[in-house]
Design an enzyme around this catalytic site. Structure first.
Site, mmCIF file in Angstrom:
data_model
loop_
_atom_site.group_PDB
_atom_site.id
_atom_site.type_symbol
_atom_site.label_atom_id
_atom_site.label_comp_id
_atom_site.label_asym_id
_atom_site.label_seq_id
_atom_site.Cartn_x
_atom_site.Cartn_y
_atom_site.Cartn_z
ATOM 1 N N CYS A 1 0.827 -1.208 0.000
ATOM 2 C CA CYS A 1 0.000 0.000 0.000
ATOM 3 C C CYS A 1 0.861 1.258 0.000
ATOM 4 O O CYS A 1 1.720 1.427 0.876
ATOM 5 C CB CYS A 1 -0.901 -0.020 1.232
ATOM 6 S SG CYS A 1 -1.812 1.516 1.503
ATOM 7 N N TRP B 1 -7.617 -6.300 5.601
ATOM 8 C CA TRP B 1 -6.260 -6.820 5.547
ATOM 9 C C TRP B 1 -6.086 -7.926 6.585
ATOM 10 O O TRP B 1 -6.628 -7.856 7.689
ATOM 11 C CB TRP B 1 -5.271 -5.695 5.842
ATOM 12 C CG TRP B 1 -5.312 -4.571 4.865
ATOM 13 C CD1 TRP B 1 -6.079 -3.450 4.931
ATOM 14 C CD2 TRP B 1 -4.542 -4.459 3.664
ATOM 15 N NE1 TRP B 1 -5.835 -2.638 3.840
ATOM 16 C CE2 TRP B 1 -4.897 -3.239 3.048
ATOM 17 C CE3 TRP B 1 -3.574 -5.275 3.049
ATOM 18 C CZ2 TRP B 1 -4.322 -2.810 1.854
ATOM 19 C CZ3 TRP B 1 -3.004 -4.847 1.859
ATOM 20 C CH2 TRP B 1 -3.384 -3.633 1.278
ATOM 21 N N THR C 1 -8.471 0.290 6.745
ATOM 22 C CA THR C 1 -7.336 0.737 5.941
ATOM 23 C C THR C 1 -6.023 0.706 6.722
ATOM 24 O O THR C 1 -5.996 0.775 7.947
ATOM 25 C CB THR C 1 -7.575 2.172 5.428
ATOM 26 O OG1 THR C 1 -7.684 3.068 6.553
ATOM 27 C CG2 THR C 1 -8.838 2.256 4.584
ATOM 28 N N VAL C 2 -4.946 0.595 5.955
ATOM 29 C CA VAL C 2 -3.595 0.762 6.480
ATOM 30 C C VAL C 2 -3.008 2.027 5.856
ATOM 31 O O VAL C 2 -3.405 2.416 4.752
ATOM 32 C CB VAL C 2 -2.707 -0.466 6.133
ATOM 33 C CG1 VAL C 2 -3.130 -1.673 6.925
ATOM 34 C CG2 VAL C 2 -2.709 -0.771 4.638
ATOM 35 N N TYR D 1 -5.431 6.662 -9.028
ATOM 36 C CA TYR D 1 -6.645 5.917 -8.707
ATOM 37 C C TYR D 1 -7.846 6.489 -9.470
ATOM 38 O O TYR D 1 -8.738 5.738 -9.884
ATOM 39 C CB TYR D 1 -6.909 5.961 -7.202
ATOM 40 C CG TYR D 1 -5.986 5.098 -6.393
ATOM 41 C CD1 TYR D 1 -6.339 3.802 -6.035
ATOM 42 C CD2 TYR D 1 -4.736 5.561 -5.985
ATOM 43 C CE1 TYR D 1 -5.490 2.994 -5.291
ATOM 44 C CE2 TYR D 1 -3.871 4.762 -5.253
ATOM 45 C CZ TYR D 1 -4.249 3.486 -4.912
ATOM 46 O OH TYR D 1 -3.395 2.687 -4.193
#
Length: 330
Positions: free
Chosen positions: A41, A74, A108-109, A172
């Site tokens: 990521c 994740w 999210t990370v 993105y």
């Protein structure tokens, strides 16, 4: 997604902060928190780089998720038994639900988890790296660089904001656009900004000032993924990074700086994008290329001057157990 087929990123993160004075209930403490990342990521890669540059490894442990995930979040599939050895959980989602049982947004990370409670503290990635620089100073290594120096903060913020909209998030916008018009609008903005960055960096080694700053960290993680993923997978194909003479030299300069290339895992990067984004790559075939050895070729950027770490020094070797796997780097 927008009604016109444009990609719209959900930017509502958990904004709790870990600060020196503990004003949000989470004071900076050694060995209390765990930084959870995925090498794949780009947003998490920023935190990995900053933690390493500042020398926070001894006081802020790091859990590494695998490169792929499903709709539930994740997972710690790289660890024995698929369980994080410190948090004792299989999915990062469990730390979010421990604090917010009905958490409605994406998992999210990077995220920081409070180890004693097992609860997530924050996943606000732009603020997270700033706080590592400004709030964790008591634990910075000797010789740690100033990545967010006060005299340059306004300029760093200005450049970082432009880079976020058109480049970091711009790729993105290209990749997830569902209309031709939205795609081409994002594509034009992306390459206009890359041209602007090329002009800016033609006569200066770094984006702001004469040292590495937060602005460089934020740009680097997108550039590192450009040819391996964004050029083809996200249709950002006016030209490759290697075809931008200035940006390519700038990216190689950073890659060869301790903290950047030694935290970049190209294998996991490719696996993440090409396996997780089934709507873009339904076959799940992961490209074999590109060639990576050229990341280590001479860049010549030292002729522009600059002091990578300012009055500080490079970080030492990568912490034991945190090395990028053999064959995954350049």
């Amino acid at each position: 997604m927008g009604s016109d087929g444009s990609f719209e990123r959900d930017q509502n993160y958990i904004t709790t902060r870990i600060t020196a004075d503990g004003r949000d209930g989470y004071p900076v403490e050694a060995d209390r928190y765990r930084l959870v990342v995925a090498r794949a990521c780009p947003w998490a890669n920023r935190a990995i780089i900053v933690r390493r540059l500042l020398g926070l490894e001894p006081v802020l442990s790091m859990g590494i998720c695998g490169p792929t995930h499903d709709e539930r979040s994740w997972t710690f599939d790289l660890d024995p038994g698929g369980v994080d050895p410190v948090l004792g959980i299989e999915r990062l989602q469990q730390a979010f639900f421990a604090r917010y049982p009905d958490y409605p947004r994406g998992i999210t990370v990077p995220a920081i988890v409070d180890v004693p409670t097992g609860q997530v503290v924050t996943n606000d990635y732009p603020q997270l790296t700033i706080d590592l620089s400004l709030e964790w100073t008591a634990f910075h290594r000797d010789g740690a660089p100033e990545l967010y120096p006060e005299p340059l903060r306004d300029e760093i913020d200005e450049v970082a904001e432009l880079v976020f909209h058109d480049v970091n998030n711009g790729v993105y916008k290209c990749g997830f656009a569902t209309s031709q018009r939205s795609y081409e609008r994002a594509y034009d903005a992306l390459f206009a900004r890359l041209d602007w960055l090329s002009d800016r960096l033609r006569d200066r080694r770094y984006l702001v000032g004469d040292t590495i700053t937060e602005a460089d960290v934020r740009l680097f993680t997108t550039l590192a993924r450009f040819d391996a993923v964004y050029h083809g997978h996200f249709k950002c194909n006016r030209q490759k990074l290697t075809e931008f003479p200035v940006l390519w030299a700038y990216a190689r300069d950073l890659f060869q700086t301790p903290g950047f290339g030694d935290t970049t895992d190209f294998v996991q990067i490719k696996e993440h994008y090409y396996l997780v984004h089934k709507e873009i790559n339904p076959t799940g075939v992961v490209p074999a290329g590109p060639e990576l050895g050229n990341w280590l070729t001479a860049h010549g950027r030292g002729d522009l001057g600059g002091r990578p770490f300012g009055d500080g020094t490079p970080p030492g070797p990568v912490a034991a157990g945190e090395e990028v796997a053999a064959g995954h780097g350049a």
